[in-house]
Scaffold this motif. Structure first.
Motif, PDB file in Angstrom:
ATOM      1  N   LEU A 359       0.857  -1.193   0.000  1.00 33.35           N
ATOM      2  CA  LEU A 359       0.000   0.000   0.000  1.00 33.35           C
ATOM      3  C   LEU A 359       0.887   1.235   0.000  1.00 33.35           C
ATOM      4  N   VAL A 360       0.635   2.140  -0.935  1.00 32.60           N
ATOM      5  CA  VAL A 360       1.342   3.422  -0.996  1.00 32.60           C
ATOM      6  C   VAL A 360       0.300   4.529  -1.117  1.00 32.60           C
ATOM      7  N   VAL A 361       0.436   5.547  -0.274  1.00 30.34           N
ATOM      8  CA  VAL A 361      -0.472   6.699  -0.312  1.00 30.34           C
ATOM      9  C   VAL A 361       0.364   7.967  -0.321  1.00 30.34           C
ATOM     10  N   HIS A 362       0.025   8.894  -1.218  1.00 30.77           N
ATOM     11  CA  HIS A 362       0.632  10.227  -1.243  1.00 30.77           C
ATOM     12  C   HIS A 362      -0.466  11.271  -1.076  1.00 30.77           C
ATOM     13  N   THR A 363      -0.225  12.304  -0.277  1.00 30.33           N
ATOM     14  CA  THR A 363      -1.151  13.430  -0.199  1.00 30.33           C
ATOM     15  C   THR A 363      -0.415  14.728  -0.519  1.00 30.33           C
ATOM     16  N   THR A 364      -1.168  15.724  -0.966  1.00 35.48           N
ATOM     17  CA  THR A 364      -0.584  17.011  -1.314  1.00 35.48           C
ATOM     18  C   THR A 364      -0.830  18.051  -0.222  1.00 35.48           C
ATOM     19  N   SER A 365      -0.863  17.591   1.009  1.00 36.95           N
ATOM     20  CA  SER A 365      -0.973  18.457   2.175  1.00 36.95           C
ATOM     21  C   SER A 365      -0.378  17.723   3.361  1.00 36.95           C
ATOM     22  N   ASP A 366       0.144  18.484   4.327  1.00 32.19           N
ATOM     23  CA  ASP A 366       0.681  17.891   5.561  1.00 32.19           C
ATOM     24  C   ASP A 366      -0.128  18.333   6.772  1.00 32.19           C
ATOM     25  N   ILE A 367      -1.321  18.846   6.538  1.00 31.45           N
ATOM     26  CA  ILE A 367      -2.119  19.407   7.628  1.00 31.45           C
ATOM     27  C   ILE A 367      -2.915  18.296   8.298  1.00 31.45           C
ATOM     28  N   ASN A 368      -2.481  17.893   9.487  1.00 32.88           N
ATOM     29  CA  ASN A 368      -3.151  16.821  10.208  1.00 32.88           C
ATOM     30  C   ASN A 368      -4.581  17.210  10.582  1.00 32.88           C
ATOM     31  N   VAL A 369      -5.410  16.210  10.723  1.00 30.84           N
ATOM     32  CA  VAL A 369      -6.821  16.415  11.074  1.00 30.84           C
ATOM     33  C   VAL A 369      -7.144  15.542  12.276  1.00 30.84           C
ATOM     34  N   GLU A 370      -7.665  16.161  13.314  1.00 31.12           N
ATOM     35  CA  GLU A 370      -8.037  15.452  14.544  1.00 31.12           C
ATOM     36  C   GLU A 370      -6.870  14.647  15.104  1.00 31.12           C
ATOM     37  N   GLY A 371      -5.675  15.236  14.993  1.00 27.37           N
ATOM     38  CA  GLY A 371      -4.494  14.611  15.563  1.00 27.37           C
ATOM     39  C   GLY A 371      -3.886  13.505  14.735  1.00 27.37           C
ATOM     40  N   LYS A 372      -4.466  13.186  13.588  1.00 28.05           N
ATOM     41  CA  LYS A 372      -3.927  12.135  12.732  1.00 28.05           C
ATOM     42  C   LYS A 372      -3.410  12.717  11.422  1.00 28.05           C
ATOM     43  N   SER A 373      -2.342  12.105  10.916  1.00 26.55           N
ATOM     44  CA  SER A 373      -1.851  12.521   9.613  1.00 26.55           C
ATOM     45  C   SER A 373      -2.874  12.144   8.550  1.00 26.55           C
ATOM     46  N   LEU A 374      -2.821  12.860   7.439  1.00 24.70           N
ATOM     47  CA  LEU A 374      -3.749  12.566   6.344  1.00 24.70           C
ATOM     48  C   LEU A 374      -3.526  11.157   5.807  1.00 24.70           C
ATOM     49  N   THR A 375      -2.253  10.756   5.665  1.00 23.44           N
ATOM     50  CA  THR A 375      -1.996   9.427   5.118  1.00 23.44           C
ATOM     51  C   THR A 375      -2.505   8.330   6.045  1.00 23.44           C
ATOM     52  N   THR A 376      -2.457   8.574   7.346  1.00 23.66           N
ATOM     53  CA  THR A 376      -3.041   7.589   8.268  1.00 23.66           C
ATOM     54  C   THR A 376      -4.534   7.458   8.026  1.00 23.66           C
ATOM     55  N   LYS A 377      -5.216   8.578   7.835  1.00 23.93           N
ATOM     56  CA  LYS A 377      -6.658   8.527   7.611  1.00 23.93           C
ATOM     57  C   LYS A 377      -7.005   7.781   6.322  1.00 23.93           C
ATOM     58  N   PHE A 378      -6.245   8.050   5.248  1.00 21.16           N
ATOM     59  CA  PHE A 378      -6.512   7.349   3.987  1.00 21.16           C
ATOM     60  C   PHE A 378      -6.165   5.864   4.099  1.00 21.16           C
ATOM     61  N   ALA A 379      -5.004   5.555   4.674  1.00 21.35           N
ATOM     62  CA  ALA A 379      -4.588   4.155   4.793  1.00 21.35           C
ATOM     63  C   ALA A 379      -5.532   3.379   5.704  1.00 21.35           C
ATOM     64  N   MET A 380      -6.007   4.028   6.735  1.00 19.46           N
ATOM     65  CA  MET A 380      -6.957   3.383   7.637  1.00 19.46           C
ATOM     66  C   MET A 380      -8.256   3.060   6.897  1.00 19.46           C
ATOM     67  N   ALA A 381      -8.726   3.987   6.083  1.00 26.63           N
ATOM     68  CA  ALA A 381      -9.962   3.768   5.333  1.00 26.63           C
ATOM     69  C   ALA A 381      -9.823   2.607   4.355  1.00 26.63           C
ATOM     70  N   VAL A 382      -8.669   2.533   3.690  1.00 25.83           N
ATOM     71  CA  VAL A 382      -8.434   1.464   2.717  1.00 25.83           C
ATOM     72  C   VAL A 382      -8.310   0.112   3.408  1.00 25.83           C
ATOM     73  N   THR A 383      -7.474   0.040   4.444  1.00 27.89           N
ATOM     74  CA  THR A 383      -7.222  -1.253   5.091  1.00 27.89           C
ATOM     75  C   THR A 383      -8.419  -1.750   5.884  1.00 27.89           C
ATOM     76  N   ASP A 384      -9.248  -0.847   6.362  1.00 29.86           N
ATOM     77  CA  ASP A 384     -10.459  -1.262   7.061  1.00 29.86           C
ATOM     78  C   ASP A 384     -11.367  -2.066   6.138  1.00 29.86           C
ATOM     79  N   ILE A 385     -11.283  -1.785   4.843  1.00 32.83           N
ATOM     80  CA  ILE A 385     -12.098  -2.494   3.851  1.00 32.83           C
ATOM     81  C   ILE A 385     -11.420  -3.774   3.380  1.00 32.83           C
ATOM     82  N   VAL A 386     -10.125  -3.702   3.054  1.00 29.75           N
ATOM     83  CA  VAL A 386      -9.481  -4.836   2.376  1.00 29.75           C
ATOM     84  C   VAL A 386      -8.740  -5.779   3.313  1.00 29.75           C
TER      85      VAL A 386
END
Length: 397
Positions: A359-386
Motif C-alpha cells: 500500500l502506498v499513499v501520497h497526499t498534497t498536504s501535511d495538515i493533520n486532522v483530529e491529531g492524525k496525519s492525512l496518510t493515516t486517515k486514507f490508509a486506515m480507510a483502505v485497510t479497514d475495507i481490504v
C-alpha cells in the motif's frame, strides 16, 4: 495549529508522543495483527479487489478527501492473486485545477529513512561497520557518543534531540524556506540540547539519528552520501524515479503541496518549492510505482543478507498500541514500512507479508486532522475495507 508545533514534524510522521520506556524486549516480526485487531472477524488476509470492492474503496477514499479537505491524493494497492487498485483524486494544483495523477513525482519525507538505514546495513553486510559500533568512532562531538551505537540510532533509541524541533532552527528555516542546511548545521541545533535518556532505554523519534547514520556512510566509504545511496541502494533496487535532491529541485511532473506552517492563523501556503531541510532523514523524491517496488524490497530484505535483514526486523515496542520500530522500519498492526511528512506532502509506504500486499499513499498536504496525519486517515480507510484484521492506524499518543 501553531508554527512551532507543525515544524516539530518536518521530515517525520511518528514524532508526537513517542518518548517512552520500552517495557519489553525485541520481538520477531511475524506479520500478525496486534491484539487489538486479532479478534476482528474471520476474513482472509486480504479481500479480492473485485469491481465492487474497488467501488467501495473509491467511496471511502473520496469521503476522506472531502472531510479532511485534502487537495489531492494518490492511492496504490497491489497483491498477487487479489488484483490492484490505483487511483488519483483531487487536484495537483489549486491554481490551474490540474487533476492528480499516479505518475507524479512526490516528496516522500521520512520514507527516506528506509533508504538511509539500508545504506548503512549494506556496509554492515560487507563488514565495513558494525551495528554495535559507537557513533563516536565515526563522528566527533556527539553528546554521549561513546555509549550511543549505530543500532541505537537506527532504532530511534539514542536520546539525541531532534534537530528539526529546535526553536532557532524553525526561525531560520521559516525566514528562508529555499535555504539548504549542512549536516554540521543541523547537528549544531540538536547538540545544544541535553541527551534525554541513557542510550537504548527508551524510544524517541529523532531526525538527528538518521542524519548521523548518513555521515557514518560517508566516513566509511569516502563518498558523498547521495552518490553511495544511488550506486548501492537505488540502482540495485531498480528504481528509476527515486533520488536525493541537493536543494529544492523537483522534476516534473509533480503535484503542488500545501501547508499551514508559514503562518500562525491557519492560512495555507504553497510549499512546492521549499527546500526540505532534513538531509538523509527526509528529503528524497520518488513516485507511486517506485515505492511499490521498494516496499517489498525493504520488507523482504532483497538487498541484504538474511542475518542482517533479521537484525533490521527485530522490532521493539514504542509505547503506542500496535506500533513497533526496528532499524529504520516500523510495524503497524502487521503492515511494515514507513511514513513521512514534510511541508506540503505526506506519504505512507507499507507491506503486509502474509498477503504480499503493498500500500502506498501520497497526499498534497501535511495538515493533520483530529491529531492524525492525512496518510493515516486514507490508509486506515483502505485497510479497514481490504484487510480488516490488519488495519493501519497510528495512535495519536
Amino acid at each position: 495549529m501553531t508554527r512551532r508545533r507543525t515544524l516539530a514534524v518536518i521530515g517525520a510522521a511518528l514524532a508526537a508522543g513517542t518518548v517512552v520506556a520500552t517495557g519489553a524486549g525485541a520481538q520477531a516480526f511475524t506479520g500478525d495483527a496486534s491484539p487489538t485487531h486479532r479478534t476482528i472477524s474471520r476474513h482472509p488476509a486480504m479481500r479480492t479487489l473485485t469491481p465492487q470492492v474497488r467501488a467501495q474503496l473509491d467511496r471511502a477514499v473520496q469521503h476522506v478527501l472531502k472531510t479532511t479537505r485534502t487537495p489531492g491524493v494518490t492511492v496504490g494497492l497491489w497483491a498477487p492473486g487479489k488484483g490492484s487498485y490505483v487511483r488519483a483524486f483531487g487536484t495537483a494544483d489549486k491554481a490551474t485545477k490540474q487533476p492528480m495523477s499516479p505518475r507524479f513525482n512526490m516528496r516522500i519525507g521520512s520514507v527516506t529513512k528506509t533508504f538511509t538505514v539500508t545504506a548503512l546495513l549494506r556496509l554492515v553486510d560487507h563488514k565495513q561497520a558494525s551495528l554495535d559500533d559507537p557513533i563516536s568512532k565515526y563522528v566527533r562531538g556527539v553528546p554521549n557518543g561513546r555509549h550511543i551505537t549505530l543500532r541505537h540510532l537506527a532504532q530511534m533509541r539514542s536520546g539525541l534531540f531532534n534537530a528539526l524541533n529546535d526553536d532557532d532552527f524553525a526561525k531560520v528555516f521559516m525566514a528562508d524556506t529555499s535555504r539548504t542546511f549542512t549536516n554540521k548545521e543541523l547537528l549544531a541545533y540538536a547538540f545544544k540540547h541535553p541527551v534525554a535518556f541513557p542510550a537504548g532505554s527508551q524510544y524517541q523519534y529523532s531526525n538527528t539519528n538518521t542524519i548521523l547514520l548518513s555521515m557514518v556512510v560517508e566516513k566509511v566509504t569516502g563518498q558523498p552520501f547521495d552518490r553511495y545511496l544511488t550506486r548501492h541502494v537505488i540502482k540495485p533496487a531498480h528504481l528509476k524515479h527515486t533520488f536525493m535532491p541537493k536543494g529544492a529541485e523537483f522534476p516534473a511532473p509533480h503535484a503542488h503541496g500545501y501547508t499551514d506552517q508559514a503562518s500562525n492563523d491557519g492560512s495555507i501556503t504553497d510549499a512546492t518549492n521549499w527546500a526540505p531541510p532534513g538531509g538523509a532523514s527526509g528529503v528524497m523524491i520518488s513516485n507511486l510505482h517506485d515505492l511499490r517496488s521498494w516496499a517489498s524490497t525493504l520488507a523482504e530484505g532483497t538487498l541484504l543478507s538474511r542475518a542482517t535483514q533479521a537484525e533490521g526486523l527485530k522490532l521493539l515496542p514504542t509505547g503506542r498500541e500496535g506500533l513497533s520500530y526496528g532499524l529504520g522500519i516500523f510495524d503497524i498492526n502487521g503492515w511494515i514500512g514507513h511514513n513521512g511528512s514534510l511541508p506540503g506532502y505526506q506519504t505512507v509506504m507499507v507491506y503486509l507479508p502474509k498477503a504480499k500486499a503493498t500500500l502506498v499513499v501520497h497526499t498534497t498536504s501535511d495538515i493533520n486532522v483530529e491529531g492524525k496525519s492525512l496518510t493515516t486517515k486514507f490508509a486506515m480507510a483502505v485497510t479497514d475495507i481490504v484487510t480488516p484484521k490488519n488495519v493501519y492506524d497510528i495512535p495519536t499518543s
